[in-house]
Each structure stands twice: as C-alpha cells, then as structure tokens.
Design a protein around this motif. Structure first.
Motif, PDB file in Angstrom:
ATOM      1  N   PRO A  93       0.715  -1.115  -0.162  1.00 43.84           N
ATOM      2  CA  PRO A  93      -0.273   0.054   0.060  1.00 43.84           C
ATOM      3  C   PRO A  93       0.903   1.262  -0.203  1.00 43.84           C
ATOM      4  N   MET A  94       2.230   1.189   0.078  1.00 48.70           N
ATOM      5  CA  MET A  94       3.024   2.267   0.216  1.00 48.70           C
ATOM      6  C   MET A  94       4.267   2.106  -0.908  1.00 48.70           C
ATOM      7  N   PRO A  95       4.611   3.102  -1.549  1.00 50.21           N
ATOM      8  CA  PRO A  95       6.005   2.777  -2.428  1.00 50.21           C
ATOM      9  C   PRO A  95       7.109   2.066  -1.758  1.00 50.21           C
ATOM     10  N   ILE A  96       7.828   1.239  -2.763  1.00 48.34           N
ATOM     11  CA  ILE A  96       9.111   0.561  -2.291  1.00 48.34           C
ATOM     12  C   ILE A  96      10.219   1.107  -3.046  1.00 48.34           C
ATOM     13  N   ALA A  97      11.132   1.597  -2.521  1.00 45.48           N
ATOM     14  CA  ALA A  97      12.468   1.992  -3.273  1.00 45.48           C
ATOM     15  C   ALA A  97      13.648   0.924  -2.991  1.00 45.48           C
ATOM     16  N   LEU A  98      14.211   0.474  -4.103  1.00 45.45           N
ATOM     17  CA  LEU A  98      15.150  -0.416  -4.097  1.00 45.45           C
ATOM     18  C   LEU A  98      16.870   0.157  -3.800  1.00 45.45           C
ATOM     19  N   ASP A  99      17.516  -0.403  -2.692  1.00 41.09           N
ATOM     20  CA  ASP A  99      18.794   0.303  -2.458  1.00 41.09           C
ATOM     21  C   ASP A  99      19.730  -0.795  -2.440  1.00 41.09           C
ATOM     22  N   GLU A 100      19.779  -1.706  -1.528  1.00 39.30           N
ATOM     23  CA  GLU A 100      20.823  -2.861  -1.637  1.00 39.30           C
ATOM     24  C   GLU A 100      20.659  -3.583  -2.725  1.00 39.30           C
TER      25      GLU A 100
END
Length: 346
Positions: free
Chosen positions: A228-235
């Motif tokens: 329900p909320m945006p996900i940001a890829l990092d690792e």
C-alpha cells in the motif's frame, strides 16, 4: 608523466550510529591523489570507502588494489573502463580523482549554479536507529534545523516502538508539513513484510527502502505489487554490474523507486546507467551518499545537482564525523549548499 598515491583515512563517527546490520563507530576510507610530475602542486583527489557488510568490494585485497592502481596509473584507461567492475568504490575514487585533476585540483568537478552558490539541493534529514529517546532527540533536532523531509532508519528496535515514534510525528505534523521516508535495510522477513507495510502506510509514508533482504526478486516483486506504500530499491542494486542484469532486475521487480549510491554502484558512470534504465521504465529515483567524507560527498552532490531532480536527495551526512575534511559544503534549513568563500583543508 602521471603519478598517483593514496592515504588511509579512517572516519570517526561523533556518535555510535545504528543500522539493522549493527552499529558503526568508524568508516574506513582511502584518498587517491593524482598529479602530473611536471606540475606536482596540482593534485586531483578522490575517495574510496566501504561500508562493512554492505559494499560488494568489502573483501580482502582492498588496499592492495588501490596500491596497484596507483603504481599503474598510466593504465588508468583500463581501470576506468572494465578493470574495476568488482571494485565499485575504488572506481568511484579513481573516477572522481581524475575529474578533480582535470579541474586543476579545484574540487569543482561539475561547475553549476550549485558550485557558484546560487542554488541549493533539497535533502532529507537522516534519523539513525537507537532507543526511542535518542530517535526522538534526533527528530526534534532535524525539525528545528528546518528539514521538511525525514528519513528514519527502522528495523533495529521493537516495531511497536517505531510505530509510536511515527505516531508522535504525525500527531504534530501532517504529510503536508513533513515528508516521511523509512529505511528498513532489509530487516523485515518476506513472511511478515506486507503486514508491516500496511501498518506503516497508515502514517502517510512517502516510501520504504529495501523492506526485505536483497536477492529475493520474486518476493520483492510481489511486495512491490501488493504494497500500500511505494517501495524503493537500495541494497538490491549492489553487486549488479552487467547492463543486461540491471534490465532484468528492474523488469522483474518493477519497483516504485530506485536509490543511487555511486560508491556502491560503480561510481557516477555506473549510477548514470541505472538512471537511464530506470527512466526508460518511468521509475523515479534519487541519489544518496554512502557515508563518505566531504571529499566524496562533494563529488556526489555536484553531479546530483546537474541531474535536475527536484526530490529531496540523501546527501545530509556531512556532519556525522568528528574528523571530516573541512569543505565549502554546508547544510541550511533542509538544503545542502556550497559556500563560494569556503575553503578546503586537506
């Protein structure tokens, strides 16, 4: 004739800094210096630094690789093409040292309104993990400093305590006043991640970075689809070097955002490749430093400004060290700025 050397410079945290991978008290860094023996007073400098347990080149032989490059600096073209694929942070150091060398050691690698003191870069205020009292203290200080975007490291203390912290912020500051980002550093398990995201979403969170550990493409793709909320890829991006694999990752996971850390992703060159691929897929992005000293932060900030990204960037780490390099960079009311009258002390 080109010459090069390096110096080890461990960065000391002013205060123990917590992440879901443990606490940090020191960050190992090395500075590469490049010059022409006909004009030895003009040196370009770049920073190579690693984060234990995160950097893909945190492995034996790191300093020996830097030494090898300095002794073979006439072959710099080899290292700046494919010779440092497995050493992304060393690539970043060499790449930016050459940029500074070309700029006659001025540290102005990307001349712009930012380096002219006419423009600033919006940044998020970073709140480190710790007990709830320490985190509240940091939050209050960031708000007093004028930040309207906060990034909270979560996943190390009890989840209910973290929710209470978010509640206390939202009680006084709505999403129209304060943008909240959270970074789990892969702390959630795939089994309970979606439930935790649903709870977090009640607090109008802008995005969550890396909710589960990297390398679980299917599980991460499912989360990105259902969250329900945006996900940001990092690792997730770390250690992915081939362009074909980068495309495959973005197409498989379809994240809402990606986050670029040049010293973890093969420098400015490697980060730009991720940006180009993301924009082809309409995936927004922002840039974050990886706890570099002001040498590395300066290079990242100047490059970032040229990208014309209006989102708050993750470049607010310049004040966390007791022995940082004195520079013209400074923070002002939630912005990173460059003082044209400021001096470097290296």
């Amino acid at each position: 004739m080109l010459k090069a050397d390096y110096q080890y410079y461990p960065l000391k945290f002013k205060r123990v800094s917590g992440t879901s991978r443990g606490v940090l008290t020191q960050k190992d860094s090395w500075f590469i210096r490049i010059w022409d023996d006909k004009n030895p007073d003009v040196k370009g400098i770049g920073e190579c630094s690693i984060i234990p347990g995160l950097s893909s080149d945190d492995k034996p032989g790191y300093e020996n690789k830097i030494k090898e490059i300095c002794e073979s600096i006439d072959d710099y073209w080899y290292y700046l093409e494919d010779g440092l694929t497995e050493w992304p942070s060393i690539y970043f150091g060499l790449e930016t040292a050459f940029l500074d060398f070309q700029a006659k050691g001025s540290k102005v690698l990307f001349p712009s309104d930012f380096t002219n003191g006419k423009a600033q870069i919006p940044i998020n205020g970073l709140v480190w993990m710790g007990d709830s009292g320490y985190m509240k203290e940091q939050i209050q200080q960031k708000l007093e400093d004028g930040f309207d975007c906060l990034k909270l490291k979560i996943g190390a203390i009890d989840f209910k305590e973290e929710i209470n912290l978010l509640q206390s912020i939202r009680k006084d500051f709505g999403s129209d006043k304060i943008e909240l980002r959270v970074d789990a550093n892969g702390a959630f398990s795939p089994v309970d991640a979606l439930n935790k995201l649903k709870v977090l979403s009640e607090f109008q969170i802008h995005s969550i970075e890396q909710p589960i550990k990297a390398g679980q493409w299917k599980e991460m793709a499912d989360l990105c689809l259902a969250s329900p909320m945006p996900i940001a890829l990092d690792e997730e991006l770390i250690g992915v070097h081939a362009q074909s694999l980068k495309k495959e990752l973005l197409d498989a996971i379809k994240p809402q955002y990606i986050i670029l850390k040049p010293s973890l992703l093969g420098g400015i060159k490697g980060s730009q490749e991720w940006i180009d691929l993301a924009e082809e897929r309409n995936i927004p992005w922002w840039v974050t430093s990886a706890l570099e000293s002001n040498i590395g932060l300066n290079a990242i900030a100047q490059w970032t400004y040229t990208l014309n990204n209006s989102m708050p960037q993750g470049l607010g780490t310049g004040q966390i060290y007791s022995n940082n390099i004195v520079s013209p960079l400074f923070m002002h009311k939630g912005f990173l700025a460059y003082d044209i009258c400021g001096k470097w002390e290296i």
